[in-house]
Design an enzyme around this catalytic site. Structure first.
Site, PDB file in Angstrom:
ATOM      1  N   LYS A 113     -87.500 152.536 -28.002  1.00 14.48           N
ATOM      2  CA  LYS A 113     -88.326 151.343 -28.168  1.00 14.48           C
ATOM      3  C   LYS A 113     -87.864 150.495 -29.346  1.00 14.48           C
ATOM      4  O   LYS A 113     -87.861 149.277 -29.277  1.00 14.48           O
ATOM      5  CB  LYS A 113     -89.804 151.716 -28.364  1.00 14.48           C
ATOM      6  CG  LYS A 113     -90.468 152.195 -27.086  1.00 14.48           C
ATOM      7  CD  LYS A 113     -91.969 152.339 -27.281  1.00 14.48           C
ATOM      8  CE  LYS A 113     -92.657 152.884 -26.052  1.00 14.48           C
ATOM      9  NZ  LYS A 113     -94.086 153.152 -26.283  1.00 14.48           N
ATOM     10  N   LYS A 195     -86.626 156.933 -15.430  1.00 15.08           N
ATOM     11  CA  LYS A 195     -88.007 157.203 -15.013  1.00 15.08           C
ATOM     12  C   LYS A 195     -88.665 155.906 -14.528  1.00 15.08           C
ATOM     13  O   LYS A 195     -88.286 154.803 -14.960  1.00 15.08           O
ATOM     14  CB  LYS A 195     -88.812 157.852 -16.147  1.00 15.08           C
ATOM     15  CG  LYS A 195     -89.276 156.901 -17.218  1.00 15.08           C
ATOM     16  CD  LYS A 195     -90.409 157.481 -18.053  1.00 15.08           C
ATOM     17  CE  LYS A 195     -90.883 156.399 -19.011  1.00 15.08           C
ATOM     18  NZ  LYS A 195     -92.026 156.695 -19.821  1.00 15.08           N
ATOM     19  N   LYS A 198     -93.668 151.099 -16.069  1.00 19.02           N
ATOM     20  CA  LYS A 198     -94.351 149.823 -15.861  1.00 19.02           C
ATOM     21  C   LYS A 198     -93.724 148.700 -16.665  1.00 19.02           C
ATOM     22  O   LYS A 198     -93.974 147.535 -16.403  1.00 19.02           O
ATOM     23  CB  LYS A 198     -95.839 149.963 -16.185  1.00 19.02           C
ATOM     24  CG  LYS A 198     -96.123 150.447 -17.596  1.00 19.02           C
ATOM     25  CD  LYS A 198     -97.551 150.974 -17.722  1.00 19.02           C
ATOM     26  CE  LYS A 198     -97.782 151.583 -19.096  1.00 19.02           C
ATOM     27  NZ  LYS A 198     -98.988 152.381 -19.189  1.00 19.02           N
TER      28      LYS A 198
END
Ligand code: AMP
Ligand code: TRP
Length: 330
Positions: A113, A195, A198
C-alpha cells in the site's frame, strides 16, 4: 457458558466482493451459534488510506446491512463500529509501545500500500496491524476468521500478546487464525495470480456482493481460464481452479463432483452455470440488504446496542492493561 470467542472485522472502504464474502463474511454467521462472536466494522482502519468522509459514512451502514443480510443476528453476536469503542485506539497506543519498527516494516500489506502512492505514506498505515492486534486482543479472542491475506497480521497479533504477557504477566489470550483452505484466497478473474480485490481498477476482475445477475454472468463468462480444453482441478490451471472453488463454495458441492459433472463439457457451459449459481445465491442477500438499507434508524439502533456490549467487554481488558503498565487508577 464456556464458549470460545471469535472476533473479526471488515473495513467499510469500497464495495465488498465475493472474495470478502467467501473468505470471511460467509463464515461469520456459521460461527455465531457455537462461539461467543464479535464482529466489527473497522472504520478506523479505513482511514489509513485516503477516504471521502461522506462515502466512508455511507459504507459503514452498507457493511452493517450486509452483515445482517448474510445472517448475523444481533441477538447472538456483538456487532459494532470500531470508532464507537475508544478502547481500540487506547490499547493500540499501549501495544505500539512494544511493537518493533523492523517487524512492522516487514508487513507485506504495508509495503504494497505504501508503495502505491506518496499520499498513502502515513504513520497510521504503518501501525495498522497494531490496531488490528488491539481489536483482537481486547476481547480475549480464541479464533479469528479471515482471508489468507491477513495471516501475517495475525502472526503479529500473536507476537504482541506473547510479548506483553511475558513482559507484564499473563493478560491476553493468544489467538489462532481460522483461514479457509479453499476460499481463504479467491483470485482475480482477469489475473489468477493476484487476489480478487475491490480496489482493482478493472471492475471485470472482481464480482461484487451487490452486482446484478447480468453483470455477474458477464464477468464470469469473461474470466481468464486456459486453452488446454481439459476441465480439471489443478494448480497448472489456476483460473479454472479458482472458478471451481467458487462454484464449490456457493453450491456446497465437492470439487470432485463438479469435475465429474463438467469433465466432458466446454468451459463455457460451466461458466454459464457458475454465473447463474452465484447470482441466485446472492439474490436473497441483496433483497434483505435493500430492505435494511431503507431503515437507517434500525441500523443505528443495532450500532448503539453493539457499541455498548463491546465497550463493556473491551474495558475489562483495557483496565487490566493500564494497571499492569503502571497507569494510576482513580
Ligand atoms: P477487507 O475488505 O480488506 O477488510 O477484508 C475483509 C475480509 O475479507 C478479510 O478477512 C480479508 O482477509 C478477506 N478477503 C479479502 N479479499 C479476499 C479474497 N480475495 N479472498 C478471500 N478473502 C478475502
Ligand atoms: N485488516 C483486516 C482486513 O483488511 C480488517 C481487520 C481489522 C480485522 N481488524 C481486524 C480482521 C481484526 C480480523 C480481526 O481485512
Amino acid at each position: 457458558m464456556n464458549k470460545k470467542t471469535v472476533f473479526s472485522g471488515v473495513q467499510p472502504s469500497g464495495n465488498l466482493t465475493i472474495g470478502n464474502y467467501l473468505g470471511a463474511i460467509k463464515n461469520f454467521s456459521r460461527l455465531q451459534d457455537e462461539y461467543n462472536s464479535i464482529y466489527s466494522i473497522v472504520d478506523m482502519h479505513s482511514i489509513t488510506v485516503p477516504q471521502v468522509p461522506s462515502e466512508l459514512r455511507k459504507r459503514t451502514y452498507e457493511v452493517l446491512a450486509l452483515y445482517l443480510a448474510t445472517g448475523l443476528d444481533p441477538e447472538k453476536s456483538t456487532i459494532f463500529v470500531q470508532s464507537h469503542v475508544s478502547a481500540h485506539a487506547e490499547l493500540c497506543w499501549v501495544l505500539n509501545s512494544i511493537s518493533y519498527m523492523g517487524q512492522l516494516n516487514r508487513m507485506t500489506q504495508y509495503k504494497d500500500k505504501s508503495s502505491k502512492s506518496e499520499e498513502n505514506l502515513n504513520a497510521a498505515l504503518f501501525t495498522y496491524p497494531v490496531l488490528m492486534a488491539a481489536d483482537i486482543l481486547l476481547y480475549q479472542t480464541d479464533f479469528v476468521p479471515v482471508g489468507e491475506d491477513q495471516r501475517q497480521h495475525l502472526e503479529l497479533a500473536r507476537d504482541l500478546a506473547i510479548r506483553f504477557n511475558s513482559k507484564y504477566s499473563d493478560t491476553f489470550k493468544v489467538p489462532d487464525n481460522l483461514i479457509q483452505k479453499e476460499t481463504g484466497k479467491i483470485y482475480n478473474l482477469k489475473n489468477p495470480e493476484l487476489k480478487m480485490s475491490k480496489s482493482d481498477p478493472d471492475a471485470n476482475s472482481y464480482i461484487l456482493m451487490l452486482d446484478d445477475k447480468d453483470t455477474i454472468v458477464r464477468k464470469v463468462k469473461r474470466a481468464v481460464t486456459d486453452s488446454l480444453a481439459n476441465f480439471n482441478y489443478s494448480k497448472e490451471q489456476k483460473g479454472l481452479q479458482n472458478l471451481i472453488n467458487i462454484y464449490s463454495a456457493f453450491s456446497g458441492e465437492d470439487v470432485k463432483n463438479i469435475v465429474n459433472k463438467y469433465r466432458n463439457e466446454n468451459y463455457s457451459v460451466f461458466k454459464e452455470d457458475l454465473g447463474i449459481l452465484i447470482a441466485e445465491a446472492l439474490k436473497p442477500i441483496q433483497n434483505e440488504y435493500d430492505k435494511l438499507m431503507s431503515d437507517k434508524g434500525y441500523l443505528e439502533s443495532i450500532m448503539k446496542e453493539g457499541a455498548e456490549k463491546a465497550r463493556y467487554l473491551s474495558y475489562k481488558t483495557l483496565r487490566k492493561v493500564y494497571k499492569k503498565v503502571g497507569f494510576v487508577q482513580i
